[in-house]
Structure formats: C-alpha cells, structure tokens
Scaffold this motif. Structure first.
Motif, PDB file in Angstrom:
ATOM      1  N   GLU A  96      95.258  82.454  88.769  1.00  0.00           N
ATOM      2  CA  GLU A  96      96.513  82.494  89.515  1.00  0.00           C
ATOM      3  C   GLU A  96      97.667  82.333  88.543  1.00  0.00           C
ATOM      4  OE1 GLU A  96      96.720  80.428  93.518  1.00  0.00           O
ATOM      5  OE2 GLU A  96      95.015  79.441  92.533  1.00  0.00           O
ATOM      6  N   THR A  97      98.628  83.241  88.639  1.00  0.00           N
ATOM      7  CA  THR A  97      99.871  83.117  87.879  1.00  0.00           C
ATOM      8  C   THR A  97     101.005  83.034  88.887  1.00  0.00           C
ATOM      9  OG1 THR A  97     100.293  85.505  87.712  1.00  0.00           O
ATOM     10  CG2 THR A  97      98.887  84.516  86.002  1.00  0.00           C
ATOM     11  N   GLU A  98     102.216  82.933  88.392  1.00  0.00           N
ATOM     12  CA  GLU A  98     103.350  82.819  89.308  1.00  0.00           C
ATOM     13  C   GLU A  98     103.524  84.048  90.202  1.00  0.00           C
ATOM     14  OE1 GLU A  98     107.341  83.369  87.360  1.00  0.00           O
ATOM     15  OE2 GLU A  98     106.056  83.343  85.589  1.00  0.00           O
ATOM     16  N   GLN A 150      96.453  81.454  76.078  1.00  0.00           N
ATOM     17  CA  GLN A 150      97.048  80.912  74.861  1.00  0.00           C
ATOM     18  C   GLN A 150      98.426  80.339  75.194  1.00  0.00           C
ATOM     19  OE1 GLN A 150      95.553  80.889  71.756  1.00  0.00           O
ATOM     20  NE2 GLN A 150      93.752  81.672  72.824  1.00  0.00           N
ATOM     21  N   VAL A 151      98.688  79.135  74.700  1.00  0.00           N
ATOM     22  CA  VAL A 151     100.013  78.538  74.856  1.00  0.00           C
ATOM     23  C   VAL A 151     100.834  78.982  73.649  1.00  0.00           C
ATOM     24  CG1 VAL A 151     101.330  76.411  75.060  1.00  0.00           C
ATOM     25  CG2 VAL A 151      99.050  76.568  76.078  1.00  0.00           C
ATOM     26  N   ARG A 152     101.991  79.546  73.893  1.00  0.00           N
ATOM     27  CA  ARG A 152     102.864  80.072  72.832  1.00  0.00           C
ATOM     28  C   ARG A 152     104.164  79.280  72.815  1.00  0.00           C
ATOM     29  NH1 ARG A 152      99.043  82.887  70.282  1.00  0.00           N
ATOM     30  NH2 ARG A 152      98.341  84.717  71.412  1.00  0.00           N
ATOM     31  N   VAL A 193     108.298  77.306  75.633  1.00  0.00           N
ATOM     32  CA  VAL A 193     106.842  77.368  75.734  1.00  0.00           C
ATOM     33  C   VAL A 193     106.472  78.307  76.874  1.00  0.00           C
ATOM     34  CG1 VAL A 193     104.745  76.043  76.198  1.00  0.00           C
ATOM     35  CG2 VAL A 193     106.582  75.041  74.831  1.00  0.00           C
ATOM     36  N   TYR A 194     105.529  79.204  76.601  1.00  0.00           N
ATOM     37  CA  TYR A 194     105.046  80.114  77.630  1.00  0.00           C
ATOM     38  C   TYR A 194     103.552  80.326  77.454  1.00  0.00           C
ATOM     39  CZ  TYR A 194     105.338  83.741  74.006  1.00  0.00           C
ATOM     40  OH  TYR A 194     105.186  84.472  72.857  1.00  0.00           O
ATOM     41  N   PHE A 195     102.941  80.952  78.440  1.00  0.00           N
ATOM     42  CA  PHE A 195     101.509  81.237  78.419  1.00  0.00           C
ATOM     43  C   PHE A 195     101.289  82.733  78.273  1.00  0.00           C
ATOM     44  CE2 PHE A 195     102.077  77.458  81.039  1.00  0.00           C
ATOM     45  CZ  PHE A 195     101.189  76.582  80.459  1.00  0.00           C
ATOM     46  N   GLU A 196     100.334  83.080  77.430  1.00  0.00           N
ATOM     47  CA  GLU A 196      99.868  84.463  77.337  1.00  0.00           C
ATOM     48  C   GLU A 196      98.437  84.466  77.875  1.00  0.00           C
ATOM     49  OE1 GLU A 196      99.021  88.049  74.159  1.00  0.00           O
ATOM     50  OE2 GLU A 196      99.871  86.160  73.438  1.00  0.00           O
ATOM     51  N   VAL A 197      98.216  85.228  78.916  1.00  0.00           N
ATOM     52  CA  VAL A 197      96.906  85.293  79.563  1.00  0.00           C
ATOM     53  C   VAL A 197      96.372  86.708  79.394  1.00  0.00           C
ATOM     54  CG1 VAL A 197      95.623  84.938  81.705  1.00  0.00           C
ATOM     55  CG2 VAL A 197      97.736  83.654  81.301  1.00  0.00           C
ATOM     56  N   ARG A 198      95.189  86.803  78.809  1.00  0.00           N
ATOM     57  CA  ARG A 198      94.520  88.104  78.654  1.00  0.00           C
ATOM     58  C   ARG A 198      93.234  88.067  79.469  1.00  0.00           C
ATOM     59  NH1 ARG A 198      96.236  91.408  74.260  1.00  0.00           N
ATOM     60  NH2 ARG A 198      97.905  90.389  73.098  1.00  0.00           N
ATOM     61  N   VAL A 202      99.258  89.041  80.724  1.00  0.00           N
ATOM     62  CA  VAL A 202     100.333  88.437  81.502  1.00  0.00           C
ATOM     63  C   VAL A 202     101.059  87.437  80.608  1.00  0.00           C
ATOM     64  CG1 VAL A 202     100.884  87.002  83.502  1.00  0.00           C
ATOM     65  CG2 VAL A 202      99.012  88.659  83.644  1.00  0.00           C
ATOM     66  N   ILE A 203     102.371  87.492  80.619  1.00  0.00           N
ATOM     67  CA  ILE A 203     103.213  86.511  79.941  1.00  0.00           C
ATOM     68  C   ILE A 203     103.970  85.761  81.028  1.00  0.00           C
ATOM     69  CG2 ILE A 203     105.126  86.159  78.334  1.00  0.00           C
ATOM     70  CD1 ILE A 203     102.682  87.345  76.968  1.00  0.00           C
ATOM     71  N   THR A 204     103.889  84.420  81.022  1.00  0.00           N
ATOM     72  CA  THR A 204     104.549  83.646  82.070  1.00  0.00           C
ATOM     73  C   THR A 204     105.038  82.307  81.530  1.00  0.00           C
ATOM     74  OG1 THR A 204     104.309  82.679  84.273  1.00  0.00           O
ATOM     75  CG2 THR A 204     102.339  82.722  82.895  1.00  0.00           C
ATOM     76  N   PHE A 205     106.143  81.845  82.048  1.00  0.00           N
ATOM     77  CA  PHE A 205     106.675  80.526  81.712  1.00  0.00           C
ATOM     78  C   PHE A 205     106.223  79.484  82.731  1.00  0.00           C
ATOM     79  CE2 PHE A 205     109.465  83.346  79.414  1.00  0.00           C
ATOM     80  CZ  PHE A 205     109.668  82.690  78.229  1.00  0.00           C
TER      81      PHE A 205
END
Length: 107
Positions: free
Chosen positions: A33-35, A47-49, A55-60, A81-84
C-alpha cells in the motif's frame, strides 16, 4: 452522463475490481500500500532515500497487479513508486500444500 450514472458506473467498476482481486490474490506473495495505490506483487524492494534532507521511499515491485479501476492493464512486469508518505508491505500467508490423507500419496 449524469452524476448518478457516473456514481453507478464507479460502483460497478469497484465491485468488478474487487472480484478480480479476490480471484488472483493467491498468485502473489506481497500486498503493498502506498499513498495512491494498492498493489499485489511477487517481489518487493523498499529503499529509504535522502535528498537534501527530504526523506522519501523508492518502492520497486515485479510481477505485480495494480488496484486501479481506470487502468485497463492491471498486470505489469515492473513498477517503481516514489513517495514521501508511508509504505506498507505485508507478506501474504500461503497455505501449505497438503496431500490427501487417503489415496495413492498416503504413507
């Protein structure tokens, strides 16, 4: 199309999407689940970037299904997916394969 017709159409699409989800969920290992969306996938990497203090999340994900009633092709090979916002990843329980107690496979 009236507002009532549009609401009815969206309700029917959500029900159709739920039925599709119910029929395929057993083929996947993870729920993500993402936003913005909900995914089923067989491989997930989060991955936390950090970019200049943000700070954001990269989800593959690979071998995935996307919950989106406006998307005609819901099965995708790869998703990024890139999400904050928060990301929730849950591993789905898979019932163990059990052989019949009686029959040619019984001990």
């Amino acid at each position: 199309m009236s507002a009532e017709d549009l609401e009815k159409y969206e309700t029917e699409m959500e029900l159709s999407l739920y039925r599709e989800y119910r029929d395929i969920v057993s083929q996947f290992s993870y729920v993500v689940e993402t936003e913005r969306r909900f995914y089923l996938a067989n491989a997930v990497d989060v991955q936390v970037r950090d970019s200049g203090g943000d700070v954001y999340f990269e989800v593959r994900m690979s071998d995935a299904w996307v919950w989106d009633m406006y998307r005609p092709a819901r099965f995708v090979k790869n998703v990024r997916v890139i999400t904050f916002k928060d990301v929730n990843v849950e591993e789905l329980e898979k019932p163990e394969l059990r052989l019949p107690e009686e029959g040619p496979f019984s001990g």
